[in-house]
Design an enzyme around this catalytic site. Structure first.
Site, PDB file in Angstrom:
ATOM      1  N   GLY A   1      69.286  20.294   6.735  1.00 15.87           N
ATOM      2  CA  GLY A   1      68.473  19.084   6.775  1.00 15.87           C
ATOM      3  C   GLY A   1      68.139  18.696   8.205  1.00 15.87           C
ATOM      4  CB  CYS A   2      65.439  16.602   9.556  1.00 14.90           C
ATOM      5  SG  CYS A   2      65.523  15.207   8.429  1.00 14.90           S
TER       6      CYS A   2
END
Ligand SMILES: NC(=O)C1=CN([C@@H]2O[C@H](COP(=O)(O)OP(=O)(O)OC[C@H]3O[C@@H](n4cnc5c(N)ncnc54)[C@H](OP(=O)(O)O)[C@@H]3O)[C@@H](O)[C@H]2O)C=CC1
Ligand SMILES: CC(=O)N[C@@H](CCC(=O)OP(=O)(O)O)C(=O)O
Length: 346
Positions: free
Chosen positions: A149-150
């Site tokens: 994920g970011c």
């Protein structure tokens, strides 16, 4: 040429995959997947691709796609990839999933934090967590990569060397992170309307954000212990960018030079991780549009804490750039191919 299919090519992460892969010398997109824009020209969805991409969007069918391409990127909502993948597909094609479906090893943790049933838990063990700087060798052999994920990419890379070297007390780690609104995707949502986001900053998902267990798991592997931490994300009025500020107690007295040497040990040879010069704080504007993560730290002798900072573009290193970096590793290509993107400014 590596043949690429993208399921979810019309979302923000998918659009960024198209932008990056268009400049990739060894890969060619042959399938622009979409549900909402079937038969519409891709360049009509994203006009930055006018006279660059001539293809039309096609309905998604992973089974059919598996026979036509070498790699499939799924840039789709949580749960979709897990509901489609099966052994026959994986025997024909490599998959890089940008969602969280295969990131968390304990299926009950995934189901609790995501509130959905996992449809193919049998592939979780096999999936490689695609944080290239840490799991490079495993990524090279993988047929299924869970693209991180970011917030998690930025948070983990920022603290990883110190967690690994036992320099921070993991029970004291607090991560405060900010993201631009593209992190929430292109779908219309009330919370992302201009008047809601503009001239406003807010915390959300406090003590409940789904990236918490992902960060805990990965930093737990680094530290060799179970990690519980506070992670608080904030939505800020900008398009792209993540800034993570992380606080932890030091386990011993150290100098700037000693900590810098630890960061250099892990990152000096990493093309996409830049440990900045002393006292320079990472800023989102200096990484925008690029695959870089900028990192730095400051020792607060008064409190015995260290403050670690990381900045990154959520759509590039936080999603599509990292996914292409994973593809390059999986196919034995130069890891930086297609990714030598100079940050844009202003
Ligand atoms: N935005 C970001 O910064 C990041 C996103 N991610 C992850 O990437 C994935 C995509 O995110 P993002 O691009 O932001 O989301 P968007 O909402 O912008 O895009 C979602 C995409 O998925 C497609 N889609 C939706 N439902 C289905 C379905 N049932 N079957 C097939 N396709 C479907 C949409 O197609 P269409 O509209 O054509 O119907 C669209 O192309 C998510 O899992 C997200 O967690 C990961 C890291 C960062
Ligand atoms: C601003 C914003 O809403 N951000 C998203 C994170 C998006 C992301 O990239 O995370 P995944 O890959 O796990 O989806 C969120 O908080 O859920």
């Amino acid at each position: 040429m590596i043949k690429v299919g993208i399921i979810g090519s019309t979302g923000y992460a998918g659009g960024e995959l198209v932008r990056i892969l268009t400049g990739h010398k060894e890969a060619e997109i042959v399938w622009y997947g979409s549900r909402s824009y079937i038969d519409k020209k891709y360049a009509q969805v994203y006009q930055n691709m006018f006279q660059i991409v001539d293809a039309v969007c096609m309905d998604d069918n992973m089974e059919e796609l598996a026979g036509q391409v070498d790699v499939i990127f799924t840039a789709t909502p949580q749960g979709l990839c897990a509901s489609l993948v099966n052994e026959e597909i994986l025997s024909k094609v490599k998959i890089i999933d940008l969602s969280a479906d295969f990131r968390i090893k304990d299926v009950s943790v995934y189901e609790k934090w995501y509130g959905i049933e996992h449809k193919s838990p049998e592939f979780i063990k096999e999936a490689v967590y695609g944080l290239c700087e840490i799991n490079r060798e495993d990524v090279k052999k993988a047929r299924l990569v869970a693209n991180p994920g970011c917030y998690t990419t930025c948070s983990i890379l920022t603290a990883y060397p110190l967690a690994k070297e036992g320099l921070i007390d993991m029970s004291t780690l607090i991560i405060d992170a900010k993201s631009g609104t593209s992190g929430a995707g292109r779908g219309a949502k009330l919370a992302n309307l201009y008047c809601e986001v503009n001239e406003n900053i807010k915390a959300y998902g406090v003590a409940t954000h789904r990236h918490t267990p992902e960060i805990e798991e990965q930093l737990g592997y680094a530290a060799g212990e179970k990690v519980l931490l506070n992670f608080t994300p904030h939505l800020v009025p900008m398009n792209r960018g993540i800034l993570a500020t992380e606080y932890a107690k030091l386990t011993k007295e150290v100098t700037y030079e000693e900590v810098k040497a630890i960061y250099d040990k892990y990152y000096a040879d990493e093309k996409f991780v830049r440990v900045l010069d002393k006292d320079v704080c990472p800023e989102t504007k200096w990484v925008e549009g690029s695959n870089y993560v900028d990192i730095n730290f400051k020792i607060d002798e008064r409190t015995g804490r260290i403050i670690m900072m990381g900045a990154m573009d959520n759509l590039v290193k936080g999603a599509a750039g990292q996914a292409v970096q994973n593809m390059n590793l999986m196919f034995g290509l130069k890891e930086t191919e297609g990714l030598e993107l100079v940050p844009m400014f202003p």
